[in-house]
Design a protein around this motif. Structure first.
Motif, PDB file in Angstrom:
ATOM      1  N   SER A 200       3.388  11.370  39.445  1.00  0.00           N
ATOM      2  CA  SER A 200       3.037  11.973  38.158  1.00  0.00           C
ATOM      3  C   SER A 200       3.821  13.268  37.946  1.00  0.00           C
ATOM      4  N   ASP A 201       3.966  13.657  36.702  1.00  0.00           N
ATOM      5  CA  ASP A 201       4.622  14.917  36.359  1.00  0.00           C
ATOM      6  C   ASP A 201       3.893  16.066  37.057  1.00  0.00           C
ATOM      7  N   PRO A 202       4.596  16.883  37.852  1.00  0.00           N
ATOM      8  CA  PRO A 202       3.907  17.955  38.595  1.00  0.00           C
ATOM      9  C   PRO A 202       3.460  19.136  37.742  1.00  0.00           C
ATOM     10  N   TRP A 203       3.994  19.280  36.532  1.00  0.00           N
ATOM     11  CA  TRP A 203       3.650  20.427  35.692  1.00  0.00           C
ATOM     12  C   TRP A 203       3.565  21.688  36.558  1.00  0.00           C
TER      13      TRP A 203
ATOM     14  N   ARG B 189      -2.007  18.313  34.821  1.00  0.00           N
ATOM     15  CA  ARG B 189      -1.767  17.521  36.029  1.00  0.00           C
ATOM     16  C   ARG B 189      -2.831  16.428  36.131  1.00  0.00           C
ATOM     17  N   LEU B 190      -2.397  15.209  36.449  1.00  0.00           N
ATOM     18  CA  LEU B 190      -3.310  14.068  36.439  1.00  0.00           C
ATOM     19  C   LEU B 190      -4.332  14.097  37.561  1.00  0.00           C
ATOM     20  N   THR B 191      -4.214  15.084  38.468  1.00  0.00           N
ATOM     21  CA  THR B 191      -5.217  15.242  39.513  1.00  0.00           C
ATOM     22  C   THR B 191      -6.096  16.476  39.280  1.00  0.00           C
ATOM     23  N   HIS B 192      -5.986  17.071  38.109  1.00  0.00           N
ATOM     24  CA  HIS B 192      -6.861  18.185  37.743  1.00  0.00           C
ATOM     25  C   HIS B 192      -8.284  17.665  37.583  1.00  0.00           C
TER      26      HIS B 192
ATOM     27  N   LEU C 276       2.345  19.807  44.177  1.00  0.00           N
ATOM     28  CA  LEU C 276       1.368  18.966  43.485  1.00  0.00           C
ATOM     29  C   LEU C 276       0.422  18.311  44.483  1.00  0.00           C
ATOM     30  N   PHE C 277       0.954  17.928  45.624  1.00  0.00           N
ATOM     31  CA  PHE C 277       0.104  17.301  46.634  1.00  0.00           C
ATOM     32  C   PHE C 277      -0.958  18.289  47.126  1.00  0.00           C
ATOM     33  N   GLU C 278      -0.547  19.510  47.427  1.00  0.00           N
ATOM     34  CA  GLU C 278      -1.499  20.509  47.902  1.00  0.00           C
ATOM     35  C   GLU C 278      -2.546  20.815  46.834  1.00  0.00           C
ATOM     36  N   PHE C 279      -2.099  20.930  45.588  1.00  0.00           N
ATOM     37  CA  PHE C 279      -3.029  21.139  44.476  1.00  0.00           C
ATOM     38  C   PHE C 279      -4.036  19.994  44.411  1.00  0.00           C
TER      39      PHE C 279
END
Length: 213
Positions: free
Chosen positions: A117-120, A129-132, A158-161
């Motif tokens: 996904s886009d890391p923004w 972010r799609l994992t927000h 992004l992974f850590e987020f």
């Protein structure tokens, strides 16, 4: 990267309602009607050129798959693959994946895939972010109890987020890998991006989790 406009895309999409829709809200709660058999439904949010979703549908005829992609010039690439393969367990949505609760009823989906996904990267764009947690709330609504959310990326930030976001949301982790391609994971169908990044020597990160309530 700027996407090349494909004038034929809209016409091809409109001509193949048996494989793709631009009005997914019409099928909310009734997605099994789009498939040859009623089977657990897995969705990929942001399917890109479609290698992952097409190969998953081939590998798992016992499951139904829905690929969601916003860009007509990209989703047409998946449609063209499906016109050749004619997989009875694959359907496509050309729409914004940020509106999932408008498209799917509660507990209608068995598994969700988020691939590259886009890391923004800017902090002010974190909610995109799609994992927000805003998206996690939607996923929780449409997933069946213990339904899995699988996330892959080559972006360490992004992974850590995402790990923090999933943890703060109270999700239970099922798998976590900091280097997927050198792990013991037995099945891994690669996306186009994944192949490219891996060839450049980038580690691929994997996180699989489910909601606990």
């Amino acid at each position: 990267m700027r996407l090349r406009n494909k004038p034929r895309a809209a016409g091809e999409i409109a001509a193949n309602p048996q494989y793709i829709t631009t009005t997914p809200a019409e099928f909310k709660g009734h997605w099994q009607s789009k498939f040859a058999s009623a089977q657990p439904i897995s969705i990929e949010v942001g399917s890109g050129k479609g290698r992952f979703i097409v190969e998953m549908a081939k590998a798992h005829p016992e499951r139904n798959f829905i690929g969601i992609e916003l860009q007509p010039s990209v989703v047409i690439m998946i449609l063209e693959k499906q016109l050749v393969a004619q997989l009875p367990n694959l359907y496509l949505i050309q729409a914004d994946g940020g509106e999932l609760t408008d498209f799917f009823a509660a507990n209608e989906v068995a598994q969700i895939y988020l691939n590259f996904s886009d890391p923004w990267p800017k902090n002010r764009h974190a909610k995109r972010r799609l994992t927000h947690q805003l998206f996690l709330t939607m996923y929780q609504t449409i997933l069946q109890p213990n339904g899995a959310l699988q996330f892959k990326t080559d972006n360490r930030g992004l992974f850590e987020f995402s790990v923090i976001s999933f943890n703060q949301f109270g999700m239970q982790f099922d798998e976590l890998s900091l280097d997927l391609h050198h792990s013991e994971v037995t099945e891994n169908i690669e996306t186009e991006y994944e192949q490219r990044f891996s060839q450049l020597g980038h580690p691929i990160y994997l996180l699989v989790a489910h909601f606990t309530h």
